[in-house]
Scaffold this motif. Structure first.
Motif, PDB file in Angstrom:
ATOM      1  N   GLU A 196       1.282   3.895  -3.414  1.00 46.94           N
ATOM      2  CA  GLU A 196       0.977   5.323  -3.379  1.00 46.94           C
ATOM      3  C   GLU A 196       2.153   6.137  -3.920  1.00 46.94           C
ATOM      4  O   GLU A 196       1.956   7.149  -4.623  1.00 46.94           O
ATOM      5  N   ASP A 213       2.066   5.651  -7.606  1.00 49.03           N
ATOM      6  CA  ASP A 213       0.901   6.370  -8.141  1.00 49.03           C
ATOM      7  C   ASP A 213       1.224   7.853  -8.309  1.00 49.03           C
ATOM      8  O   ASP A 213       0.903   8.464  -9.345  1.00 49.03           O
ATOM      9  N   ARG A 214       1.852   8.451  -7.318  1.00 56.25           N
ATOM     10  CA  ARG A 214       2.224   9.872  -7.408  1.00 56.25           C
ATOM     11  C   ARG A 214       3.216  10.099  -8.542  1.00 56.25           C
ATOM     12  O   ARG A 214       3.140  11.117  -9.260  1.00 56.25           O
ATOM     13  N   LYS A 257       0.827  -1.209   0.000  1.00 55.82           N
ATOM     14  CA  LYS A 257       0.000   0.000   0.000  1.00 55.82           C
ATOM     15  C   LYS A 257       0.862   1.261   0.000  1.00 55.82           C
ATOM     16  O   LYS A 257       0.603   2.208  -0.763  1.00 55.82           O
TER      17      LYS A 257
END
Length: 410
Positions: free
Chosen positions: A300, A303-304, A296
Motif C-alpha cells: 500500500e 502503491d501510494r 500488504k
C-alpha cells in the motif's frame, strides 16, 4: 569448459547491497532472528538449536522432522498426501534447481522457460547444452504468458517446462486455470514441469478462497511435476541455507538424489533444526501471517508512491511475492534504468535493481527496475522518500535508454 553467462542480478546485488543504506532491491521478506522466531511461536519451550548434539553428517536426504513438516504443508490443499520421502533437502532453492537441470537436461534437449524470471532458470539449461525457448509474459497482458504460445513452443524433444510462480520480478501469478492448461499441454509427452515456488505462499492480493487461487504444482495430480522452495523468501530466513525439491514421482526423486550425492552429502544439522522449528504447526502460521501482513502494508505504501509519480512510472500491481517491476519514463520514453539505479544509489543510498541489467537485455525491459518491498516498513518508507526527492531534482536530467522503441515490448 562449460560456457555460462554471468549471473547478472546476483552480480548487481553482490556489488551494491552491502553499501546501500536503503536496500529495496532485496527479494526476501524482512529477516527474522532465532529469538524472534521463538517469540512468535506457540512453542516457547523447545530448544531450537540443541547445542549438546554431536555434529555428524545427520540425515543424508534431510531430517525426518523437516521433511515431515514440508510434506504436511504440501498435502494441506492436495487430494492425497505427499510422502515425506519424496522431498530432498538442499542448500537453498538455487541448489535444488541446479540439481534438477543437471539430472534431467543435456545436449540435444529442448527446454521452455517462463520469462522474465530468475536467470538461473534459463541460462543453466542453456549451459548444459539444451536449446532454450522463452515463454514470454508481457506487461500489456498483466505479465501473464499466453498458453497458446506455450503450445507452439513445445517440440518432440522438449524435456522440461519451467515456471516461476509467484513470479520474480513481476509479482504476477499463474492461476489455477493456467496451471491446469500447462499440465494439459505437457501430458501427451509426459514432459516434466519444474515450478520454482520460492515466493509461495506470500499471496497478499488474492484470497485463498478464490477459485483461481494458484495451488502448488504438486496439488494438481500431475505425476511429473517438481516443486522447489526455500526458507529465504517467504519465510525470512535466507541466513540458513535450506531449500528443497519435491515431486510425486519417486523415480524422478531418485534420479535427482543420485546427482545430489556429488554435490551435497547433507545440509547443516543446525540449519535443519531451525527450519524444522519454523515450519512446525506451532510456528509456521504466525511466521507467514507476519510476512503476509508486512507485504500488504508495504505494498500500500508503494502503491501510494506510484500514484504520486504516475506521470513518470507505471507498473502492473503485484499479486503475490515480494517484488514489483516498475517502468520509469519521460513522456513515454524509457529512462536508462542502469544509470538511474547507479545515480540513485550514489546520491541517496537507495538500491533498486535495473531490469535490462538483471533480467535480460531485450528492449522489452527498457526503463524497468525491480523493487523489493517486503523489507522493514521504515526502510521502505525512508527509501521511497529519498527516491522521491532524487526524482524531483534529478529525474529530468537522467539519460534515456539508447535502444529503439518505446520500451514496452517487442
Amino acid at each position: 569448459m562449460v560456457q555460462i553467462e554471468p549471473f547478472a542480478v546476483e552480480l548487481w546485488m553482490d556489488k551494491h547491497e552491502h553499501s546501500a543504506k536503503y536496500n529495496i532491491a532485496e527479494t526476501c521478506s524482512a529477516p527474522i532472528s532465532i529469538s524472534k522466531l521463538q517469540e512468535i511461536s506457540e512453542d516457547k519451550t523447545t530448544q531450537i538449536v540443541d547445542t549438546s548434539s554431536t555434529l555428524h553428517y545427520g540425515a543424508i536426504r534431510g531430517s525426518d522432522a523437516l521433511r515431515s513438516n514440508l510434506a504436511r504443508l504440501y498435502s494441506s490443499r492436495a487430494s492425497s498426501a505427499l510422502p515425506a520421502e519424496n522431498i530432498l533437502i538442499t542448500p537453498g532453492a538455487i541448489a535444488a534447481n541446479f540439481l534438477i537441470f543437471f539430472s534431467l537436461i543435456g545436449p540435444g534437449d529442448h527446454v521452455i522457460c517462463h520469462y522474465p524470471t530468475y536467470q538461473q532458470l534459463y541460462d543453466v539449461p542453456k549451459a548444459l547444452g539444451a536449446e532454450v525457448s522463452l515463454w514470454k509474459a508481457k506487461a500489456e497482458n498483466n505479465w501473464i504468458p499466453d498458453p497458446d504460445e506455450l503450445e507452439k513452443l513445445i517440440k518432440p524433444n522438449t524435456k522440461l517446462i519451467i515456471i516461476n510462480n509467484p513470479n520474480n520480478p513481476t509479482g504476477a501469478i499463474l492461476n489455477r486455470t493456467l496451471l491446469q492448461r500447462i499440465i494439459a499441454l505437457a501430458t501427451p509427452q509426459s514432459i516434466p514441469i519444474l515450478s520454482d515456488e520460492v515466493y509461495r505462499p506470500i499471496f497478499h492480493s488474492i484470497s485463498p478462497a478464490s477459485p483461481e487461487f494458484p495451488p502448488s504444482i504438486l496439488s494438481l495430480s500431475y505425476p511429473h511435476a517438481i516443486a522447489t522452495g526455500s526458507l529465504s523468501k517467504a519465510y525470512s530466513m535466507a541466513g540458513i541455507r535450506i531449500g528443497w525439491l519435491a515431486s510425486r514421482d519417486p523415480a524422478l526423486v531418485e534420479v535427482i538424489a543420485d546427482a545430489r550425492q556429488y554435490t551435497t552429502i547433507s545440509v547443516s544439522q543446525i540449519d535443519e533444526g531451525i527450519a524444522a522449528f519454523a515450519l512446525a504447526q506451532s510456528t509456521v502460521h504466525a511466521l507467514l501471517a507476519r510476512n503476509i501482513a508486512l507485504a500488504k502494508t508495504n505494498l500500500e505504501i508503494l502503491d501510494r508512491w506510484m500514484i504520486k509519480h504516475d506521470d513518470v512510472c507505471e507498473w502492473v500491481r503485484p499479486v503475490a511475492g515480494t517484488t514489483a517491476f516498475v517502468r520509469f519514463h519521460r513522456e513515454g520514453v524509457a529512462v536508462d534504468a542502469t544509470k538511474f539505479c547507479e545515480e540513485l544509489l550514489e546520491k541517496t543510498g537507495v538500491l533498486f535493481a535495473p531490469g535490462k541489467e538483471c533480467f535480460g537485455s531485450g528492449k522489452e525491459f527498457q526503463g524497468y527496475v525491480r523493487i523489493g518491498y517486503v523489507c522493514e516498513t521504515e526502510v521502505l518508507k525512508e527509501g521511497l522518500e529519498k527516491a522521491r526527492l532524487f526524482m524531483k531534482k534529478e529525474f529530468d536530467d537522467l539519460a534515456l535508454d539508447e535502444g529503439d522503441g518505446d520500451g514496452k515490448g517487442e
